[in-house]
Design a protein around this motif. Structure first.
Motif, short mmCIF file in Angstrom:
data_model
loop_
_atom_site.label_atom_id
_atom_site.label_comp_id
_atom_site.label_asym_id
_atom_site.label_seq_id
_atom_site.Cartn_x
_atom_site.Cartn_y
_atom_site.Cartn_z
N ASP B 38 0.81 -1.21 0.00
CA ASP B 38 0.00 0.00 0.00
C ASP B 38 0.86 1.28 0.00
OD1 ASP B 38 -2.36 1.39 -0.06
OD2 ASP B 38 -2.59 1.45 2.11
N VAL B 39 1.76 1.35 -0.94
CA VAL B 39 2.69 2.49 -1.00
C VAL B 39 2.06 3.66 -1.74
CG1 VAL B 39 4.86 3.28 -2.03
CG2 VAL B 39 4.77 1.10 -0.83
N SER B 40 2.11 4.82 -1.13
CA SER B 40 1.65 6.06 -1.77
C SER B 40 2.70 7.14 -1.55
CB SER B 40 0.32 6.53 -1.17
OG SER B 40 -0.71 5.62 -1.44
N LEU B 41 3.03 7.82 -2.61
CA LEU B 41 3.96 8.96 -2.49
C LEU B 41 3.84 9.80 -3.75
CD1 LEU B 41 6.77 8.46 -4.41
CD2 LEU B 41 6.98 6.60 -2.79
N ASP B 42 4.34 11.00 -3.69
CA ASP B 42 4.35 11.81 -4.90
C ASP B 42 5.62 12.64 -4.98
OD1 ASP B 42 3.73 13.60 -2.91
OD2 ASP B 42 2.50 14.86 -4.21
N VAL B 43 5.95 13.01 -6.20
CA VAL B 43 7.11 13.88 -6.45
C VAL B 43 6.59 15.09 -7.21
CG1 VAL B 43 9.33 14.10 -7.61
CG2 VAL B 43 8.70 11.92 -6.56
N PRO B 44 6.48 16.25 -6.57
CA PRO B 44 6.03 17.44 -7.30
C PRO B 44 7.03 17.82 -8.39
CG PRO B 44 5.95 17.77 -4.93
CD PRO B 44 6.71 16.52 -5.15
N ALA B 45 6.53 18.44 -9.42
CA ALA B 45 7.43 18.90 -10.48
C ALA B 45 8.43 19.90 -9.90
CB ALA B 45 6.61 19.57 -11.57
N GLY B 46 9.66 19.79 -10.34
CA GLY B 46 10.70 20.72 -9.89
C GLY B 46 11.10 20.52 -8.44
N SER B 47 10.96 19.30 -7.94
CA SER B 47 11.37 19.06 -6.56
C SER B 47 12.39 17.93 -6.49
CB SER B 47 10.17 18.67 -5.69
OG SER B 47 9.83 17.32 -5.91
N PHE B 48 13.15 17.94 -5.40
CA PHE B 48 14.08 16.85 -5.13
C PHE B 48 13.47 16.04 -3.99
CE2 PHE B 48 17.59 14.73 -3.07
CZ PHE B 48 18.50 14.45 -4.07
N THR B 49 13.06 14.82 -4.28
CA THR B 49 12.46 13.97 -3.25
C THR B 49 13.37 12.78 -3.02
OG1 THR B 49 10.25 14.62 -3.96
CG2 THR B 49 10.41 12.62 -2.64
N ALA B 50 13.74 12.60 -1.77
CA ALA B 50 14.60 11.46 -1.43
C ALA B 50 13.73 10.30 -0.97
CB ALA B 50 15.57 11.87 -0.33
N LEU B 51 14.01 9.14 -1.55
CA LEU B 51 13.34 7.92 -1.10
C LEU B 51 14.35 7.18 -0.24
CD1 LEU B 51 10.90 5.98 -1.31
CD2 LEU B 51 11.99 4.97 -3.32
N LEU B 52 14.14 7.28 1.05
CA LEU B 52 15.13 6.77 2.00
C LEU B 52 14.67 5.43 2.55
CD1 LEU B 52 17.73 7.65 3.51
CD2 LEU B 52 16.27 8.74 5.21
N GLY B 53 15.55 4.47 2.51
CA GLY B 53 15.19 3.17 3.05
C GLY B 53 16.39 2.27 3.11
N PRO B 54 16.41 1.37 4.08
CA PRO B 54 17.54 0.43 4.16
C PRO B 54 17.49 -0.57 3.00
CG PRO B 54 15.85 -0.14 5.77
CD PRO B 54 15.42 1.12 5.11
N ASN B 55 18.54 -1.37 2.88
CA ASN B 55 18.54 -2.39 1.83
C ASN B 55 17.34 -3.31 2.01
OD1 ASN B 55 20.95 -1.45 0.72
ND2 ASN B 55 22.18 -2.69 2.12
N GLY B 56 16.71 -3.65 0.90
CA GLY B 56 15.57 -4.57 0.97
C GLY B 56 14.27 -3.88 1.35
N ALA B 57 14.27 -2.56 1.37
CA ALA B 57 13.05 -1.83 1.77
C ALA B 57 11.97 -1.88 0.69
CB ALA B 57 13.40 -0.38 2.08
N GLY B 58 12.39 -2.13 -0.55
CA GLY B 58 11.41 -2.17 -1.65
C GLY B 58 11.63 -1.05 -2.65
N LYS B 59 12.74 -0.32 -2.52
CA LYS B 59 12.99 0.83 -3.40
C LYS B 59 13.13 0.38 -4.87
CE LYS B 59 16.77 2.24 -1.27
NZ LYS B 59 17.00 1.31 -0.16
N THR B 60 13.93 -0.66 -5.07
CA THR B 60 14.16 -1.11 -6.44
C THR B 60 12.90 -1.71 -7.06
OG1 THR B 60 16.48 -1.48 -5.92
CG2 THR B 60 15.64 -2.60 -7.87
N THR B 61 12.11 -2.39 -6.24
CA THR B 61 10.83 -2.92 -6.74
C THR B 61 9.93 -1.77 -7.18
OG1 THR B 61 10.97 -4.83 -5.29
CG2 THR B 61 8.79 -4.29 -6.14
#
Lengths: 283, 263
Positions: B38-61
């Motif tokens: 149930d992941v929800s997030l957004d990246v506004p135009a012209g912004s730098f958003t960091a997706l922070l998470g340890p290894n295996g958090a699901g970032k690559t998925t």
């Protein structure tokens, strides 16, 4: 969280872009081919060894009677030439697929797959690029074979092109399908041995099927069910300016099945990549 | 919406209010293993958003779903308002990606790698060459254009990958742990390069990392842990939310399962 307003759904990729994608993929495949001179050399030397050594040695042992498309007795070297042409395409088809496995292993495959162009089209482009490379290899082989007294009717050098395109598509699509099943080059390379040699030997590439039938009915059945046999026969007839309907039908049918299956295998919603676990699978 | 041409068209400025990336309620599992929940997030135009998470958090998925390496089966992902699953061509044409694994062809030259990528996005050779040289010059890599990628340093390869991701003028840039394996100076240069793009081109950036030093005050931060979003807001908001004295402390509180309530 910001709201996303509905956007107009009309977005069409320009037709010219499809041609650019095809050109780009063929160009890259060509560059890789030129960079790997050993690949070209081995692709040329392999069938020539068969022609110069194997066929010359067996010339006096194996007699080939008059069977279509030949109108007279032919030298054994002449008989095996279509089979060796098909062998070049078989090796090349699987080699192109090996490069797909390599691309996936090193991650370059992702760059291809995140293109906005349809995935089926990208895979077809990859196949076409592989076929173009195989045509270069085939004509280099036929040129050398010509000096070895394998002189084909001049028209045959042209009429064989459609046959080569079709057989190249079938063998390339088969390799593509296989490449979707393997994550690592080593696994794929070892499987190639279990595919190339049985396909080549259990076909009409080296001996006419009637001779196989005389010695083993089982082997004859295997040869008859082997799509590679039909690829060889399609090329054989085409080299003499003749069209062989049954081989053409079988090769076209197998090409369609292999292509459809490989497109499905690489499909983001139904493909094996989506099911087999972890994102590393899709590299 | 007009189609892009084989030549490079000027960047399409996103409509006001349309997020560069909008992920809503995405769940994804590999067999019985749930990688995203149930992941929800957004990246506004012209912004730098960091997706922070340890290894295996699901970032690559998550990146694989956004780039449609495979389809999301639940929830929705929109790039500049285009649904990645239903309108993949429109979405992917606005997306630039730098994957975690290096994806350059080592046997080809820098320029050839860039041209190959350009053609995959329907950009012709002439326009692609012009764009490549322009971007390489901006990045101080013009003199390496003819070099084989194999002969570049790790940091240079990463910079080339960023240049490549920009070849087709995307409006959203995804970077999956791009600084892994780089020395401190290369890492800092890379972060500065991408921040510069946000400022100068107005590109939305989603920067996946597990290195807290890459995140600066004012950035938007999404914390992902075990496939779930643990926090989503600004750098300062996260400090206030967790009561941490710095982002490291805040992050550790968020990913500490016993402190889940903090999220």
């Amino acid at each position: 969280m910001s709201e996303h307003s509905p956007r107009p759904a009309r977005f069409r990729l320009p037709l010219a872009g499809f041609l650019i994608v095809l050109t780009g993929i063929c160009w890259r495949e060509g560059l890789r081919f030129l960079n790997q001179r050993g690949r070209f050399l081995s692709a040329l030397v392999r069938p020539l060894v068969w022609l110069f050594i194997f066929a010359a040695g067996f010339r006096s042992v194996l007699g080939v009677s008059i069977i279509p498309p030949y109108e007279t007795y032919v030298l054994y070297e002449v008989y095996v030439t279509p089979g060796l042409v098909a062998m070049i395409q078989l090796f090349n088809g699987l080699q192109s697929s090996l490069s797909m496995v390599y691309d996936r292993e090193v991650g370059a495959m992702r760059i291809l797959l995140v293109s906005p162009y349809p995935r089926w089209y990208l895979l077809v482009c990859k196949l076409i690029a592989g076929i173009c490379v195989s045509l270069l290899q085939v004509y280099a082989f036929l040129a050398v074979a010509w000096f070895w007294e394998v002189e084909l009717p001049r028209i045959g050098y042209f009429t064989v092109i459609p046959a080569l395109l079709l057989t190249g598509l079938m063998l390339g699509a088969m390799g593509l399908l296989m490449s979707s099943l393997f994550r690592q080059m080593e696994n794929f390379a070892s499987v190639m041995n279990f595919v190339i040699f049985p396909m080549f030997f259990a076909s009409s590439a080296l001996y006419p099927l009637w001779r196989v039938q005389e010695s083993s009915l089982t082997l004859w059945w295997i040869c008859t069910l082997n799509p590679f046999t039909y690829a060889v026969e399609l090329i054989r007839f085409a080299l003499y300016g003749q069209f062989a309907p049954l081989p053409a039908l079988v090769v076209a049918g197998c090409a369609s099945v292999f292509l459809a299956a490989s497109i499905l295998a690489y499909d983001p919603s139904a493909g094996v990549m989506a099911r087999r676990g972890g994102p590393e699978t899709a590299k | 919406m007009t189609a892009r041409t084989g030549d490079l068209s000027p960047p399409t400025v996103p409509e006001a209010g349309v997020a560069a990336l909008d992920v809503r309620g995405v769940t994804h599992a590999f067999g019985a293993r749930k990688a995203l929940d149930d992941v929800s997030l957004d990246v506004p135009a012209g912004s730098f958003t960091a997706l922070l998470g340890p290894n295996g958090a699901g970032k690559t998925t998550l990146f694989s779903l956004i780039t449609r390496l495979y389809d999301n089966r639940s929830g929705a992902i929109h790039v500049l308002g285009f649904d990645v699953r239903r309108q993949p061509a429109a979405a992917l044409s606005r997306l630039g990606v730098v994957f975690q694994a290096r994806t350059l062809d080592l046997e080809l030259s820098v320029l050839d790698n860039l041209l190959y990528h350009a053609t995959l996005h329907g950009v012709g050779f002439r326009a692609g060459r012009r764009r490549a040289m322009e971007l390489l010059a901006q990045d101080g890599l013009a003199d390496r254009a003819r070099d084989r990628v194999r002969n570049l340093s790790g940091g240079q390869m990463r910079r080339v990958e960023i240049v490549r991701a920009l070849m087709h003028r995307p409006r959203l840039l995804l970077l999956d742990e791009p600084t892994v394996g780089l020395d401190i100076a290369s890492r800092a240069a890379l972060v500065a390069q991408v921040r510069g793009l946000v400022a100068s081109e107005g590109i939305g950036v989603l920067w996946a990392t597990h290195i807290i030093e890459e995140i600066a005050p004012g950035d938007r931060v999404v914390v992902l842990h075990r496939g779930r979003v643990r926090a989503n807001g600004t750098y300062e908001g996260m400090l206030a939310q967790t009561g941490g004295e710095d982002l490291s402390a805040a992050f550790l509180r968020l990913v500490d399962d016993t402190g889940e309530a903090a999220a």
